[in-house]
Design a protein around this motif. Structure first.
Motif, PDB file in Angstrom:
ATOM      1  N   PHE A 252     -30.951  14.392  44.718  1.00  0.00           N
ATOM      2  CA  PHE A 252     -30.175  13.314  44.095  1.00  0.00           C
ATOM      3  C   PHE A 252     -30.671  12.987  42.691  1.00  0.00           C
ATOM      4  CE2 PHE A 252     -29.604   8.719  43.272  1.00  0.00           C
ATOM      5  CZ  PHE A 252     -28.220   8.698  43.212  1.00  0.00           C
ATOM      6  N   VAL A 253     -31.974  12.846  42.515  1.00  0.00           N
ATOM      7  CA  VAL A 253     -32.516  12.475  41.202  1.00  0.00           C
ATOM      8  C   VAL A 253     -32.186  13.539  40.166  1.00  0.00           C
ATOM      9  CG1 VAL A 253     -34.642  12.102  39.891  1.00  0.00           C
ATOM     10  CG2 VAL A 253     -34.322  10.979  42.107  1.00  0.00           C
ATOM     11  N   ASP A 254     -32.338  14.798  40.528  1.00  0.00           N
ATOM     12  CA  ASP A 254     -32.024  15.876  39.592  1.00  0.00           C
ATOM     13  C   ASP A 254     -30.542  15.866  39.236  1.00  0.00           C
ATOM     14  OD1 ASP A 254     -34.645  16.723  39.544  1.00  0.00           O
ATOM     15  OD2 ASP A 254     -34.352  18.266  41.077  1.00  0.00           O
ATOM     16  N   PHE A 255     -29.692  15.582  40.231  1.00  0.00           N
ATOM     17  CA  PHE A 255     -28.247  15.502  39.978  1.00  0.00           C
ATOM     18  C   PHE A 255     -27.933  14.402  38.968  1.00  0.00           C
ATOM     19  CE2 PHE A 255     -24.602  12.797  41.201  1.00  0.00           C
ATOM     20  CZ  PHE A 255     -23.572  13.607  40.733  1.00  0.00           C
ATOM     21  N   VAL A 256     -28.529  13.228  39.168  1.00  0.00           N
ATOM     22  CA  VAL A 256     -28.267  12.109  38.259  1.00  0.00           C
ATOM     23  C   VAL A 256     -28.759  12.438  36.857  1.00  0.00           C
ATOM     24  CG1 VAL A 256     -28.805   9.694  37.750  1.00  0.00           C
ATOM     25  CG2 VAL A 256     -28.269  10.387  40.095  1.00  0.00           C
ATOM     26  N   ARG A 257     -29.968  12.969  36.771  1.00  0.00           N
ATOM     27  CA  ARG A 257     -30.505  13.296  35.449  1.00  0.00           C
ATOM     28  C   ARG A 257     -29.625  14.316  34.720  1.00  0.00           C
ATOM     29  NH1 ARG A 257     -35.332  11.361  33.993  1.00  0.00           N
ATOM     30  NH2 ARG A 257     -36.730  10.477  35.576  1.00  0.00           N
ATOM     31  N   SER A 258     -29.168  15.346  35.434  1.00  0.00           N
ATOM     32  CA  SER A 258     -28.358  16.372  34.777  1.00  0.00           C
ATOM     33  C   SER A 258     -27.011  15.813  34.337  1.00  0.00           C
ATOM     34  CB  SER A 258     -28.156  17.565  35.712  1.00  0.00           C
ATOM     35  OG  SER A 258     -27.421  17.204  36.867  1.00  0.00           O
ATOM     36  N   ARG A 259     -26.448  14.926  35.149  1.00  0.00           N
ATOM     37  CA  ARG A 259     -25.141  14.346  34.804  1.00  0.00           C
ATOM     38  C   ARG A 259     -25.223  13.507  33.539  1.00  0.00           C
ATOM     39  NH1 ARG A 259     -21.794  10.540  39.050  1.00  0.00           N
ATOM     40  NH2 ARG A 259     -20.390   9.535  37.579  1.00  0.00           N
ATOM     41  N   PHE A 260     -26.240  12.655  33.447  1.00  0.00           N
ATOM     42  CA  PHE A 260     -26.322  11.764  32.294  1.00  0.00           C
ATOM     43  C   PHE A 260     -26.921  12.464  31.078  1.00  0.00           C
ATOM     44  CE2 PHE A 260     -25.569   8.996  35.834  1.00  0.00           C
ATOM     45  CZ  PHE A 260     -24.668   8.080  35.319  1.00  0.00           C
ATOM     46  N   ALA A 261     -27.643  13.549  31.300  1.00  0.00           N
ATOM     47  CA  ALA A 261     -28.087  14.384  30.185  1.00  0.00           C
ATOM     48  C   ALA A 261     -26.892  15.103  29.552  1.00  0.00           C
ATOM     49  CB  ALA A 261     -29.119  15.397  30.661  1.00  0.00           C
ATOM     50  N   ALA A 262     -25.955  15.545  30.381  1.00  0.00           N
ATOM     51  CA  ALA A 262     -24.758  16.204  29.863  1.00  0.00           C
ATOM     52  C   ALA A 262     -23.949  15.249  28.998  1.00  0.00           C
ATOM     53  CB  ALA A 262     -23.914  16.737  31.022  1.00  0.00           C
ATOM     54  N   TRP A 263     -23.878  13.995  29.418  1.00  0.00           N
ATOM     55  CA  TRP A 263     -23.137  13.014  28.620  1.00  0.00           C
ATOM     56  C   TRP A 263     -23.861  12.719  27.308  1.00  0.00           C
ATOM     57  CZ3 TRP A 263     -21.380   9.206  33.039  1.00  0.00           C
ATOM     58  CH2 TRP A 263     -20.329   9.813  33.730  1.00  0.00           C
ATOM     59  N   ALA A 264     -25.207  12.759  27.329  1.00  0.00           N
ATOM     60  CA  ALA A 264     -25.952  12.564  26.087  1.00  0.00           C
ATOM     61  C   ALA A 264     -25.661  13.691  25.110  1.00  0.00           C
ATOM     62  CB  ALA A 264     -27.447  12.477  26.384  1.00  0.00           C
ATOM     63  N   GLU A 265     -25.531  14.915  25.626  1.00  0.00           N
ATOM     64  CA  GLU A 265     -25.162  16.037  24.767  1.00  0.00           C
ATOM     65  C   GLU A 265     -23.777  15.828  24.186  1.00  0.00           C
ATOM     66  OE1 GLU A 265     -25.721  20.102  25.819  1.00  0.00           O
ATOM     67  OE2 GLU A 265     -27.466  19.661  27.078  1.00  0.00           O
ATOM     68  N   GLN A 266     -22.835  15.381  25.039  1.00  0.00           N
ATOM     69  CA  GLN A 266     -21.473  15.120  24.569  1.00  0.00           C
ATOM     70  C   GLN A 266     -21.473  14.041  23.489  1.00  0.00           C
ATOM     71  OE1 GLN A 266     -18.640  14.450  27.729  1.00  0.00           O
ATOM     72  NE2 GLN A 266     -17.117  13.569  26.356  1.00  0.00           N
ATOM     73  N   ALA A 267     -22.375  13.072  23.640  1.00  0.00           N
ATOM     74  CA  ALA A 267     -22.456  11.981  22.672  1.00  0.00           C
ATOM     75  C   ALA A 267     -23.151  12.389  21.386  1.00  0.00           C
ATOM     76  CB  ALA A 267     -23.198  10.801  23.295  1.00  0.00           C
ATOM     77  N   GLY A 268     -23.828  13.549  21.411  1.00  0.00           N
ATOM     78  CA  GLY A 268     -24.538  14.009  20.229  1.00  0.00           C
ATOM     79  C   GLY A 268     -25.955  13.483  20.110  1.00  0.00           C
ATOM     80  N   PHE A 269     -26.521  12.980  21.224  1.00  0.00           N
ATOM     81  CA  PHE A 269     -27.882  12.438  21.186  1.00  0.00           C
ATOM     82  C   PHE A 269     -28.947  13.526  21.262  1.00  0.00           C
ATOM     83  CE2 PHE A 269     -26.097   8.340  23.231  1.00  0.00           C
ATOM     84  CZ  PHE A 269     -25.747   7.853  21.982  1.00  0.00           C
ATOM     85  N   GLY A 270     -28.563  14.707  21.725  1.00  0.00           N
ATOM     86  CA  GLY A 270     -29.495  15.824  21.730  1.00  0.00           C
ATOM     87  C   GLY A 270     -30.253  15.979  23.042  1.00  0.00           C
ATOM     88  N   GLU A 271     -31.007  17.044  23.104  1.00  0.00           N
ATOM     89  CA  GLU A 271     -31.758  17.389  24.310  1.00  0.00           C
ATOM     90  C   GLU A 271     -32.827  16.339  24.608  1.00  0.00           C
ATOM     91  OE1 GLU A 271     -34.274  21.235  26.078  1.00  0.00           O
ATOM     92  OE2 GLU A 271     -33.272  21.323  24.111  1.00  0.00           O
ATOM     93  N   GLY A 272     -33.035  16.095  25.908  1.00  0.00           N
ATOM     94  CA  GLY A 272     -34.048  15.135  26.319  1.00  0.00           C
ATOM     95  C   GLY A 272     -33.570  13.703  26.365  1.00  0.00           C
ATOM     96  N   HIS A 273     -32.283  13.494  26.113  1.00  0.00           N
ATOM     97  CA  HIS A 273     -31.722  12.143  26.147  1.00  0.00           C
ATOM     98  C   HIS A 273     -30.755  11.994  27.320  1.00  0.00           C
ATOM     99  CE1 HIS A 273     -33.018  10.479  22.148  1.00  0.00           C
ATOM    100  NE2 HIS A 273     -33.312  11.767  21.992  1.00  0.00           N
ATOM    101  N   TYR A 274     -30.481  10.730  27.670  1.00  0.00           N
ATOM    102  CA  TYR A 274     -29.520  10.389  28.718  1.00  0.00           C
ATOM    103  C   TYR A 274     -28.577   9.324  28.169  1.00  0.00           C
ATOM    104  CZ  TYR A 274     -33.102  12.596  31.600  1.00  0.00           C
ATOM    105  OH  TYR A 274     -34.013  13.479  32.110  1.00  0.00           O
TER     106      TYR A 274
END
Length: 239
Positions: free
Chosen positions: A207-229
């Motif tokens: 579950f934790v990995d799923f949540v992290r990957s989901r909100f990391a993908a949105w950070a990429e979409q937002a343009g915040f870059g790797e390592g962000h959520y």
């Protein structure tokens, strides 16, 4: 958009326990950290949720209320209110609009955060019928109900609740987010809030990995870059 300095009170209106934590717990933690007063209003007790049905509906409702209080505490929210409507049967009725308008007039928020009322065909999970019903009713409560002194006049006549104008709404779960919040610094608190909903997530492997990957993908979409959520919203100006 409202400047941060002009957001002093926030009302989050959701259908079920855990909805706010999936959608906006990180943003809420940031608000609380800036001294903003945040209130949660849950339309149902989530009595139709749960993985193993070892409890009847009343037992599940009590459990999920307790879990939501713990989740709220994880991000610093102490004002949590439940309307007690039936889980899975919510419709955008006049009664629901009045219930939400009442709390808007009590809390007098600058910002309301709630569900997007439209179905998201790109990602269907946020489009639960209760979510869409609550989002629609909340928007109607914001405009025109809460601000119109002639709407639900009993709120003023019997309860002394003056009309109130909400200046902005953030919708979550929709297909067209246009505002992203970098929640990297509070991601652990968001996860703690989500993991408070033991009856809903304890059985989910990874579950934790799923949540992290989901909100990391949105950070990429937002343009915040790797390592962000990031959490995403559609902003609706309403003043």
């Amino acid at each position: 958009m409202l400047p941060e300095a002009e957001i002093n009170r926030v009302l989050v209106v959701t259908a079920h326990p855990d909805d706010v934590d999936f959608a906006a717990a990180g943003s809420v933690a940031l608000f609380v950290g800036r001294g903003v007063e945040v209130t949660y209003l849950l339309v149902t007790d989530g009595d139709a949720g749960g993985n193993e049905r070892t409890l009847d509906n009343s037992g599940m409702a009590e459990l999920r209320r307790t879990e939501q209080l713990a989740a709220a505490k994880a991000v610093g929210v102490t004002d949590v209110r439940f309307l007690g409507h039936s889980d899975g049967r919510v419709v955008p009725s006049l009664d629901l609009r009045r219930d939400i308008a009442r709390v808007i007039r009590q809390v007098r928020p600058d910002l309301v955060v709630t569900h997007h009322p439209d179905r998201n065909y790109q990602f269907v999970a946020p489009s639960h019928p209760d979510h869409r019903a609550v989002g629609g009713a909340a928007l109607d409560a914001v405009y025109p109900d809460a601000r119109n002194p002639y709407a639900f006049p009993e709120l003023l006549r019997e309860e002394g609740l003056e009309a109130w104008t909400v200046r902005e709404v953030w919708l979550n779960g929709g297909p067209t987010p246009n505002h992203w919040v970098d929640v990297t610094e509070v991601m652990d608190r968001k996860l703690a809030a989500l993991q408070s909903h033991v009856s809903q997530v304890a059985h989910v492997e990874g579950f934790v990995d799923f949540v992290r990957s989901r909100f990391a993908a949105w950070a990429e979409q937002a343009g915040f870059g790797e390592g962000h959520y990031a959490e995403g919203f559609q902003v609706v100006p309403t003043a």
